[in-house]
Scaffold this motif. Sequence first.
Motif, short mmCIF file in Angstrom:
data_model
loop_
_atom_site.label_atom_id
_atom_site.label_comp_id
_atom_site.label_asym_id
_atom_site.label_seq_id
_atom_site.Cartn_x
_atom_site.Cartn_y
_atom_site.Cartn_z
N LYS A 104 0.82 -1.22 0.00
CA LYS A 104 0.00 0.00 0.00
C LYS A 104 0.85 1.27 0.00
CE LYS A 104 -4.39 1.37 2.09
NZ LYS A 104 -5.40 1.04 3.14
N ASP A 105 2.05 1.20 0.56
CA ASP A 105 2.91 2.38 0.66
C ASP A 105 3.81 2.56 -0.57
OD1 ASP A 105 1.94 2.91 3.24
OD2 ASP A 105 3.37 1.51 4.12
N SER A 106 3.69 1.66 -1.55
CA SER A 106 4.54 1.72 -2.74
C SER A 106 3.74 2.14 -3.96
CB SER A 106 5.19 0.35 -2.99
OG SER A 106 5.97 -0.03 -1.88
N ARG A 107 4.44 2.52 -5.02
CA ARG A 107 3.79 2.99 -6.24
C ARG A 107 4.50 2.40 -7.45
NH1 ARG A 107 6.50 7.96 -8.17
NH2 ARG A 107 8.37 8.31 -6.89
N TYR A 133 13.10 -1.73 -9.43
CA TYR A 133 12.56 -0.72 -8.52
C TYR A 133 13.58 0.40 -8.32
CZ TYR A 133 9.58 -4.71 -7.28
OH TYR A 133 8.73 -5.78 -7.33
N HIS A 134 13.08 1.62 -8.12
CA HIS A 134 13.89 2.75 -7.68
C HIS A 134 13.44 3.09 -6.27
CE1 HIS A 134 14.86 4.18 -12.06
NE2 HIS A 134 15.35 2.99 -11.77
N VAL A 135 14.39 3.13 -5.35
CA VAL A 135 14.06 3.22 -3.93
C VAL A 135 14.83 4.38 -3.29
CG1 VAL A 135 13.94 1.95 -1.76
CG2 VAL A 135 13.83 0.71 -3.94
N THR A 136 14.12 5.20 -2.53
CA THR A 136 14.73 6.29 -1.78
C THR A 136 14.70 5.95 -0.30
OG1 THR A 136 13.95 7.88 -3.44
CG2 THR A 136 14.67 8.77 -1.32
N SER A 166 22.41 -0.97 -7.53
CA SER A 166 23.34 0.10 -7.88
C SER A 166 22.81 1.42 -7.35
CB SER A 166 23.54 0.20 -9.40
OG SER A 166 22.31 0.40 -10.06
N LEU A 167 23.73 2.37 -7.10
CA LEU A 167 23.35 3.69 -6.58
C LEU A 167 22.85 4.58 -7.71
CD1 LEU A 167 26.26 4.42 -4.07
CD2 LEU A 167 24.00 3.43 -3.60
N LEU A 168 21.78 5.33 -7.44
CA LEU A 168 21.28 6.33 -8.38
C LEU A 168 21.61 7.74 -7.90
CD1 LEU A 168 17.74 4.84 -9.17
CD2 LEU A 168 19.78 4.78 -10.63
N SER A 169 21.67 7.92 -6.58
CA SER A 169 22.03 9.20 -5.98
C SER A 169 22.47 8.93 -4.56
CB SER A 169 20.84 10.18 -6.01
OG SER A 169 19.84 9.77 -5.10
N GLU A 170 22.71 9.97 -3.80
CA GLU A 170 23.19 9.80 -2.44
C GLU A 170 22.23 8.97 -1.58
OE1 GLU A 170 25.36 12.68 0.76
OE2 GLU A 170 23.34 13.30 0.16
N THR A 171 20.93 9.12 -1.83
CA THR A 171 19.94 8.43 -1.00
C THR A 171 18.99 7.55 -1.82
OG1 THR A 171 18.45 10.35 -1.13
CG2 THR A 171 19.94 10.22 0.78
N GLN A 172 19.32 7.28 -3.07
CA GLN A 172 18.43 6.47 -3.91
C GLN A 172 19.22 5.35 -4.58
OE1 GLN A 172 16.65 8.15 -7.60
NE2 GLN A 172 14.66 7.51 -6.78
N PHE A 173 18.61 4.17 -4.65
CA PHE A 173 19.25 3.05 -5.33
C PHE A 173 18.28 2.34 -6.25
CE2 PHE A 173 17.49 1.21 -1.45
CZ PHE A 173 17.02 -0.05 -1.82
N ARG A 174 18.86 1.60 -7.17
CA ARG A 174 18.10 0.75 -8.12
C ARG A 174 18.32 -0.70 -7.73
NH1 ARG A 174 20.46 -2.05 -12.29
NH2 ARG A 174 19.11 -2.70 -14.04
N TYR A 191 17.13 -4.20 7.48
CA TYR A 191 18.20 -5.04 8.03
C TYR A 191 19.55 -4.34 7.93
CZ TYR A 191 21.26 -9.08 8.70
OH TYR A 191 22.23 -9.94 9.15
N CYS A 192 19.72 -3.55 6.87
CA CYS A 192 20.97 -2.82 6.66
C CYS A 192 21.00 -1.47 7.37
CB CYS A 192 21.21 -2.62 5.16
SG CYS A 192 21.48 -4.15 4.24
N GLY A 193 19.94 -1.14 8.11
CA GLY A 193 19.93 0.08 8.90
C GLY A 193 19.30 1.28 8.22
N TYR A 194 18.49 1.04 7.18
CA TYR A 194 17.88 2.14 6.43
C TYR A 194 16.36 2.01 6.45
CZ TYR A 194 22.52 3.12 4.54
OH TYR A 194 23.85 3.43 4.41
N ARG A 195 15.70 3.14 6.35
CA ARG A 195 14.24 3.16 6.24
C ARG A 195 13.84 3.65 4.86
NH1 ARG A 195 10.28 7.03 7.09
NH2 ARG A 195 11.85 8.52 7.82
N VAL A 196 13.00 2.89 4.17
CA VAL A 196 12.53 3.26 2.84
C VAL A 196 11.47 4.36 2.98
CG1 VAL A 196 11.23 2.47 0.82
CG2 VAL A 196 13.02 1.02 1.81
N ILE A 197 11.68 5.45 2.24
CA ILE A 197 10.69 6.53 2.27
C ILE A 197 9.95 6.67 0.93
CG2 ILE A 197 11.85 7.80 4.09
CD1 ILE A 197 13.04 9.63 2.04
N ASP A 198 10.46 6.02 -0.12
CA ASP A 198 9.74 5.97 -1.40
C ASP A 198 10.20 4.74 -2.17
OD1 ASP A 198 7.91 7.15 -3.42
OD2 ASP A 198 9.74 7.28 -4.62
#
Length: 234
Positions: A104-107, A133-136, A166-174, A191-198
């Motif tokens: 529900k939180d994804s697009r 997927y592209h993830v922030t 792979s990295l797309l930006s400082e806070t975004q990965f593919r 698990y890696c210590g990050y929270r997905v915001i998008d």
Amino acid sequence: MTEPMRLAKYLSHCGICSRKQASRLIDAGVVEVNGRPANHIDHVLPSDVIFVNGELVTGICEKQLFAFHKPIGMDCKINASDPTSIIHALPSETRLYPIGRLDKDSRGLILITNDGDLCHRLNHPEHHVEKEYHVTVDKPLDMDFCHKMATGIPIGDQMTWPCEVSLLSETQFRIVLKQGLNRQIRKMAKYCGYRVIDLQRVRIDSLMLEPLALPEGAIQPLNIHLFDNERRVD
């Protein structure tokens, strides 16, 4: 159709649901064949009288396929009583269902069909269909994160399959997955210590979201034979 067909497969060909969901309906006792409760070994013909949840199954229907750009806040479960259900965004003339889900939180890109075989081929992990997927996330990333994500992360009692990251930006990965565990990317990142915001799905197999130019909430018909080259023997 002249030869008897296994019931779950027949229901998927009739556009009722996927084969997997048909098996669940049989388990739930809501499928009847010729006036008796159905079972998993039933093989049927169009002349058989089949009811699902009290509704008569009217036979094999024309196959349809759509691309849909799911917005955040929409639930992929088919539930007419839920105002957030994806069912309210789908054409009503034919019984349709999503191939797989986005939480529900994804697009992003999701495929809609009434073709149970296509649903099985594109959704079942044994067919290794890529989903991109592209993830922030909530803080800066590094290559160590990519390495951990790509080589495998424990989720419950299993390890995720190796994947592309792979990295797309400082806070975004593919990330490209051939697996579809529940909320997999969010759990891997946590698990890696990050929270997905998008989280946006941008590709399923060879179909990219961007060239479709679909705004969020929009649906577009596709050629039902689009993925014929990816057909595999079940």
